[in-house]
Design a protein around this motif. Structure first.
Motif, PDB file in Angstrom:
ATOM      1  N   VAL A   1      11.246   3.948  74.610  1.00  0.00           N
ATOM      2  CA  VAL A   1       9.956   2.684  74.850  1.00  0.00           C
ATOM      3  C   VAL A   1      10.842   1.884  75.473  1.00  0.00           C
ATOM      4  CG1 VAL A   1       8.013   1.330  74.885  1.00  0.00           C
ATOM      5  CG2 VAL A   1       8.384   3.017  72.704  1.00  0.00           C
ATOM      6  N   VAL A   2      11.672   1.359  75.226  1.00  0.00           N
ATOM      7  CA  VAL A   2      12.469   0.181  75.760  1.00  0.00           C
ATOM      8  C   VAL A   2      13.014   0.246  77.509  1.00  0.00           C
ATOM      9  CG1 VAL A   2      14.647  -1.808  76.293  1.00  0.00           C
ATOM     10  CG2 VAL A   2      13.179  -0.752  74.023  1.00  0.00           C
ATOM     11  N   MET A   3      13.408   1.961  77.467  1.00  0.00           N
ATOM     12  CA  MET A   3      14.725   2.592  78.450  1.00  0.00           C
ATOM     13  C   MET A   3      13.075   2.734  79.505  1.00  0.00           C
ATOM     14  SD  MET A   3      17.239   5.681  78.514  1.00  0.00           S
ATOM     15  CE  MET A   3      19.072   5.098  79.709  1.00  0.00           C
ATOM     16  N   ALA A   4      12.222   3.391  79.258  1.00  0.00           N
ATOM     17  CA  ALA A   4      11.227   3.219  79.839  1.00  0.00           C
ATOM     18  C   ALA A   4      10.438   2.089  80.514  1.00  0.00           C
ATOM     19  CB  ALA A   4      10.077   4.011  79.113  1.00  0.00           C
ATOM     20  N   ALA A   5      11.024   1.264  80.214  1.00  0.00           N
ATOM     21  CA  ALA A   5      10.653  -0.405  80.109  1.00  0.00           C
ATOM     22  C   ALA A   5      11.120  -1.084  81.313  1.00  0.00           C
ATOM     23  CB  ALA A   5       9.059  -1.364  79.358  1.00  0.00           C
TER      24      ALA A   5
ATOM     25  N   LYS B   1      22.958   0.033  73.167  1.00  0.00           N
ATOM     26  CA  LYS B   1      23.459  -0.213  72.534  1.00  0.00           C
ATOM     27  C   LYS B   1      23.294  -1.589  71.991  1.00  0.00           C
ATOM     28  CE  LYS B   1      27.242   3.123  73.495  1.00  0.00           C
ATOM     29  NZ  LYS B   1      28.149   2.842  73.282  1.00  0.00           N
ATOM     30  N   THR B   2      22.146  -2.266  73.408  1.00  0.00           N
ATOM     31  CA  THR B   2      21.937  -3.757  72.745  1.00  0.00           C
ATOM     32  C   THR B   2      20.725  -3.544  73.337  1.00  0.00           C
ATOM     33  OG1 THR B   2      22.971  -4.205  75.406  1.00  0.00           O
ATOM     34  CG2 THR B   2      23.750  -4.226  73.391  1.00  0.00           C
ATOM     35  N   LEU B   3      19.707  -3.436  73.163  1.00  0.00           N
ATOM     36  CA  LEU B   3      18.223  -3.200  73.137  1.00  0.00           C
ATOM     37  C   LEU B   3      18.195  -4.469  72.988  1.00  0.00           C
ATOM     38  CD1 LEU B   3      16.978  -0.513  71.321  1.00  0.00           C
ATOM     39  CD2 LEU B   3      17.766  -0.309  73.889  1.00  0.00           C
ATOM     40  N   ASP B   4      18.067  -4.928  71.161  1.00  0.00           N
ATOM     41  CA  ASP B   4      17.293  -6.141  71.215  1.00  0.00           C
ATOM     42  C   ASP B   4      17.916  -6.762  72.139  1.00  0.00           C
ATOM     43  OD1 ASP B   4      17.310  -4.970  68.749  1.00  0.00           O
ATOM     44  OD2 ASP B   4      18.926  -6.209  67.645  1.00  0.00           O
TER      45      ASP B   4
ATOM     46  N   VAL C   1      17.174  -6.591  75.427  1.00  0.00           N
ATOM     47  CA  VAL C   1      15.938  -7.080  76.444  1.00  0.00           C
ATOM     48  C   VAL C   1      14.606  -6.872  75.407  1.00  0.00           C
ATOM     49  CG1 VAL C   1      17.629  -6.310  77.877  1.00  0.00           C
ATOM     50  CG2 VAL C   1      16.539  -4.260  77.122  1.00  0.00           C
ATOM     51  N   SER C   2      14.765  -6.129  74.615  1.00  0.00           N
ATOM     52  CA  SER C   2      13.158  -5.405  73.652  1.00  0.00           C
ATOM     53  C   SER C   2      12.046  -6.675  73.451  1.00  0.00           C
ATOM     54  CB  SER C   2      13.604  -4.781  72.577  1.00  0.00           C
ATOM     55  OG  SER C   2      14.578  -5.920  71.662  1.00  0.00           O
ATOM     56  N   GLU C   3      12.479  -7.703  73.500  1.00  0.00           N
ATOM     57  CA  GLU C   3      11.138  -8.941  73.821  1.00  0.00           C
ATOM     58  C   GLU C   3      10.679  -9.055  74.504  1.00  0.00           C
ATOM     59  OE1 GLU C   3      11.923 -12.540  71.494  1.00  0.00           O
ATOM     60  OE2 GLU C   3      13.073 -11.368  70.075  1.00  0.00           O
ATOM     61  N   THR C   4      11.118  -9.201  75.362  1.00  0.00           N
ATOM     62  CA  THR C   4      10.277  -8.477  76.813  1.00  0.00           C
ATOM     63  C   THR C   4      10.350  -7.581  77.985  1.00  0.00           C
ATOM     64  OG1 THR C   4      12.729  -9.396  77.252  1.00  0.00           O
ATOM     65  CG2 THR C   4      11.930 -11.541  76.918  1.00  0.00           C
ATOM     66  N   THR C   5      10.820  -6.580  76.980  1.00  0.00           N
ATOM     67  CA  THR C   5      10.428  -4.883  77.694  1.00  0.00           C
ATOM     68  C   THR C   5       9.695  -4.207  76.369  1.00  0.00           C
ATOM     69  OG1 THR C   5      12.780  -5.916  78.821  1.00  0.00           O
ATOM     70  CG2 THR C   5      11.876  -3.088  78.893  1.00  0.00           C
ATOM     71  N   GLY C   6       8.439  -4.160  77.219  1.00  0.00           N
ATOM     72  CA  GLY C   6       7.687  -2.978  76.416  1.00  0.00           C
ATOM     73  C   GLY C   6       6.651  -2.395  77.479  1.00  0.00           C
ATOM     74  N   PRO C   7       5.485  -1.866  77.250  1.00  0.00           N
ATOM     75  CA  PRO C   7       4.601  -1.324  77.668  1.00  0.00           C
ATOM     76  C   PRO C   7       4.142  -2.303  78.293  1.00  0.00           C
ATOM     77  CG  PRO C   7       4.280   0.234  75.211  1.00  0.00           C
ATOM     78  CD  PRO C   7       5.651  -1.489  75.193  1.00  0.00           C
ATOM     79  N   THR C   8       3.308  -1.855  79.770  1.00  0.00           N
ATOM     80  CA  THR C   8       2.617  -3.088  80.262  1.00  0.00           C
ATOM     81  C   THR C   8       0.980  -3.156  79.493  1.00  0.00           C
ATOM     82  OG1 THR C   8       3.098  -1.444  82.064  1.00  0.00           O
ATOM     83  CG2 THR C   8       1.626  -3.897  82.489  1.00  0.00           C
ATOM     84  N   ALA C   9       0.591  -1.566  79.076  1.00  0.00           N
ATOM     85  CA  ALA C   9      -1.007  -2.216  78.789  1.00  0.00           C
ATOM     86  C   ALA C   9      -0.612  -1.085  76.799  1.00  0.00           C
ATOM     87  CB  ALA C   9      -1.559  -1.685  79.315  1.00  0.00           C
ATOM     88  N   THR C  10      -1.691  -0.777  75.761  1.00  0.00           N
ATOM     89  CA  THR C  10      -1.486   0.244  75.860  1.00  0.00           C
ATOM     90  C   THR C  10      -3.436   0.605  75.677  1.00  0.00           C
ATOM     91  OG1 THR C  10       0.123  -0.841  73.830  1.00  0.00           O
ATOM     92  CG2 THR C  10      -1.834   0.857  73.460  1.00  0.00           C
ATOM     93  N   ILE C  11      -3.088   2.009  75.975  1.00  0.00           N
ATOM     94  CA  ILE C  11      -4.953   2.160  76.189  1.00  0.00           C
ATOM     95  C   ILE C  11      -5.499   3.340  75.424  1.00  0.00           C
ATOM     96  CG2 ILE C  11      -5.400   1.222  78.571  1.00  0.00           C
ATOM     97  CD1 ILE C  11      -4.612   4.360  79.792  1.00  0.00           C
ATOM     98  N   ARG C  12      -6.702   3.810  75.818  1.00  0.00           N
ATOM     99  CA  ARG C  12      -7.127   5.007  75.260  1.00  0.00           C
ATOM    100  C   ARG C  12      -7.140   6.138  76.245  1.00  0.00           C
ATOM    101  NH1 ARG C  12     -12.011   3.972  75.870  1.00  0.00           N
ATOM    102  NH2 ARG C  12     -12.447   2.373  76.367  1.00  0.00           N
ATOM    103  N   PRO C  13      -7.067   7.258  75.470  1.00  0.00           N
ATOM    104  CA  PRO C  13      -6.644   7.957  76.796  1.00  0.00           C
ATOM    105  C   PRO C  13      -7.898   8.859  77.950  1.00  0.00           C
ATOM    106  CG  PRO C  13      -6.493   9.492  75.143  1.00  0.00           C
ATOM    107  CD  PRO C  13      -7.117   7.717  74.738  1.00  0.00           C
ATOM    108  N   THR C  14      -8.213   7.435  78.967  1.00  0.00           N
ATOM    109  CA  THR C  14      -9.758   8.246  79.635  1.00  0.00           C
ATOM    110  C   THR C  14      -8.949   7.321  81.472  1.00  0.00           C
ATOM    111  OG1 THR C  14     -10.517   5.847  79.102  1.00  0.00           O
ATOM    112  CG2 THR C  14     -11.333   8.382  77.940  1.00  0.00           C
ATOM    113  N   VAL C  15      -9.690   7.444  81.991  1.00  0.00           N
ATOM    114  CA  VAL C  15      -9.346   6.887  83.383  1.00  0.00           C
ATOM    115  C   VAL C  15     -10.664   5.602  83.621  1.00  0.00           C
ATOM    116  CG1 VAL C  15     -10.333   6.903  85.954  1.00  0.00           C
ATOM    117  CG2 VAL C  15      -9.546   9.009  84.317  1.00  0.00           C
TER     118      VAL C  15
END
Lengths: 448, 448
Positions: free
Chosen positions: A202-206, B420-423, B425-439
């Protein structure tokens, strides 16, 4: 070979959408050079109908999948070999055999490939292989999976078609590969993943700054959603690397076949063990090997192709064992998330190839996957992701069950990196001991 | 150049222990070939006293550090260049300039190096660099850090000396590199890390099956403990890659200089920005560049070397800014754990080199490190670990403060991998949004 009615219906809908997409895009290349190099057309894998090179992926006649057809440079194998060997240390050394322009090395691209083919004598010894064993280690690619290969070709197609957004449905590795390639090439990107992926993926994708959208559902749900999006006006100008750019994308996997043969000294191994997600990689490796024979770059000899799945997502293995030639979709439940495609598009072709070459399709459970990851690490210093655990685990099982001849020469693929699937091993992998920094403490811990 | 009394005392103790270690080992090579290739002796960096090639690391006269002295193959630069260019796509192409036997390519080794030198036009544009910018991306090495280079050389030395356990003190990357190399080469391994490392580094250090010992303390505590262990009978037959094998180990970093020059077309850049942990990498890159000039492989021209530290562990930068030529140890507090060495052994030499070449030493804080990781990812599709964030962040700061000429050609190093150092950036890096699979859901989320 039969294609199920359901598959045909789905392809029919997608083919119509794809044609709509074509109408709105035109090749952007104006250099006068062939923008797709030796590629001559798209050709239907089922009925052979040919189409101009464009961002379509399904046949309008029979809804079969389209693939790239070539005018291959036949007749001068020595010249071709010399040209390849003088090329760069990446997949573009094979530009004469790929749907890319001759000047592709000058484009902004991640330049994947030419990863190590590791002679795995320690692992061979543990498995009882006497005929020679190699690991093709694709964790050495820029984003540490084989996906960089397929994305690199799709990106060049997107560039030629004047598409501006790079997109995909992904089980994780592809998302990172698309994000990174788009960043470097100056494309917008928007990638779609299931919501429950490993943190590393997830992190690598973002981190590359594109849009990353998590979908509440499985990979198959994500895939269906992308097919819907591509038919919507939103999808105009979008290149879904594994949907409307799929014919180009798939060709990237051929480079694995080319590299293995060249790194063996321009010859074919006896056996190849290849993971199955959609099955596309396995079918394209077979295509690549056939091309090498046709071109006279290697001697024609028999080889066996073995497919590897996780037991928790083994629809192709199940069909193989049952003697079927259609693949019944399953709901995946395995730690090998990069292989968790319950409805693999190329499943029937995989069955064909395994049977035609005298190989097999086999599967291993999660525990065997973890054991195989550790076995590969302990013997060869290669830390594979779960997909690599599947191939090495299946290799072990194939030998134990007498399906693979240990006296033959075998190449097993590691297609990804253990750092992306830490959870698979982290519970059972850690410090031997934690001690104070004194020799006395070292002794007390029984480590001396 | 002054060496502090405390440093001398510490070296004295270690030198005596090291000599004890020598007595119990003998070179194992019986092929009749020079087991260390062009290496002629060990030589004291302070007083020049020479010693036979053995597992010692400190001068018995002045307690200065020992380094490898060569009979370099002078006089035929064209022949040497051709020999190198015909070599393998890894560090062994430079075997004629390294302390390894001529048949080193046949040994079981991870074969690191020949990583990409990426022309970073997008990053250059963002930073206002007009003279050309390259990223030397060492995340492409087998365990995804530059440490594979140094370990590969130390491993060959250990083999020659008949040592059977490979060991190290490590901030993480080295632990993985030693574990992997030992596994492949059939050595026992026992590596020591601080107890608070990133999960990715801990798992990677342990997965290869060797002993991994977590130490309650900082890296400097781990290092002191290893020095104690090497003088104890427990340590007999042990090769601590960065203690008693340090003179060989350090030479691995020279290959970064060789590769950069060769990949630029056998010439030197104007500026190099290099991270500082112990400072060894920076000093050996300078040594490598000087050798290339001496050998006539590149034209002699001025170059500037810049050192990069994290503000939370910036003893060399502080000394540079204060005009000192000794380095005052600090207690590290930074997210850049792979650079968190509070008492850097080669600090004074780094100061010498930065001043002699007209470079500088600079530091950036944790927020700037994270920003720089994201900047590099967004512009070039390269996901660096925190150490890469330090070098890119420092490059930006050097330009902003007028210390580095943007019209000159610059190479910046990425020495490790973001996975190797995900931590960081991980707090500030993630999906833009989480949605249901519909247009419709895609539209509602404002993504269309």
């Amino acid at each position: 070979m039969a294609t199920s009615a359901a598959r045909k219906m789905r392809r029919k809908g997608l083919a119509i959408m794809a044609v709509q997409t074509v109408a709105s895009t035109t090749p952007a290349d104006d250099s006068g050079e062939a923008p797709f190099g030796p590629a001559a057309a798209l050709s239907c894998r089922e009925c052979g109908t040919r189409y101009p090179l464009s961002p379509v992926f399904a046949c309008q006649e029979c809804f079969g999948p389209l693939e790239v057809a070539y005018d291959l440079p036949l007749g001068d194998p020595e010249g071709l070999r010399r040209r390849i060997e003088a090329g760069p240390a990446n997949i573009w050394r094979y530009a004469p055999l790929l749907p890319v322009p001759a000047d592709v090395t000058g484009k902004q691209n991640l330049n994947p490939g030419w990863t190590k083919l590791v002679k795995a004598d320690n692992l061979a010894r543990e498995l009882g292989i006497t005929g020679g064993l190699y690991v093709k280690d694709d964790s050495g690619n820029p984003t540490h999976s084989f996906k960089d290969r397929v994305v690199a070709i799709a990106l060049e197609a997107a560039r030629t078609f004047g598409l501006t957004t790079l997109s995909c449905s992904s089980t994780g590795n592809l998302a990172g590969a698309v994000g990174a390639a788009a960043a470097r090439a100056g494309f917008r990107s928007c990638v779609f993943i299931p919501h429950d992926l490993e943190q590393g993926k997830v992190v690598m994708a973002a981190v590359y700054g594109g849009e990353l959208v998590a979908i509440e559902g499985s990979y198959d749900d994500v895939n269906r959603f992308c097919s819907e999006l591509i038919g919507d006006p939103i999808g105009e100008g979008w290149g879904f690397v594994n949907v409307n750019l799929r014919p180009y994308y798939g060709e990237g996997s051929k480079t694995l076949a080319y590299e293995i043969a060249e790194q063996l000294g321009w010859r074919l191994p006896d056996n190849l063990v290849i993971p199955i997600a959609s099955g596309s990689q396995l079918t394209k490796i077979d295509k690549g090997l056939q091309e090498l024979i046709k071109l006279g770059l290697v001697e024609d000899k028999p080889y066996k192709i073995y497919g590897a799945q996780a037991e928790g997502c083994s629809p192709v293995s199940a069909a193989y064992k049952a003697g079927h030639d259609v693949v019944r979709p399953v709901k995946p439940d395995t730690i090998a998330k990069s292989l968790a495609i319950g409805n693999p598009a190329d499943g029937p072709y995989v069955l064909d190839i395994a049977r035609r070459t005298g190989g097999a399709v086999e599967d291993v459970d999660d525990e065997q996957i973890v054991d195989a990851i550790k076995l590969l690490a302990r013997t060869e210093g290669i830390f594979a992701e779960t997909a690599g655990g599947v191939t090495v685990g299946v290799l072990r099982k194939l030998i134990e069950t007498g399906q693979l001849d240990p006296a033959a020469e075998t190449v097993v693929l590691n297609t990804g990196d253990g750092l992306k699937t830490l959870d698979a091993v982290s519970e059972t992998t850690g410090p031997t001991a934690t001690i104070r920094p004194t020799v006395a403490a070292f002794r007390e811990a029984g480590l001396a």
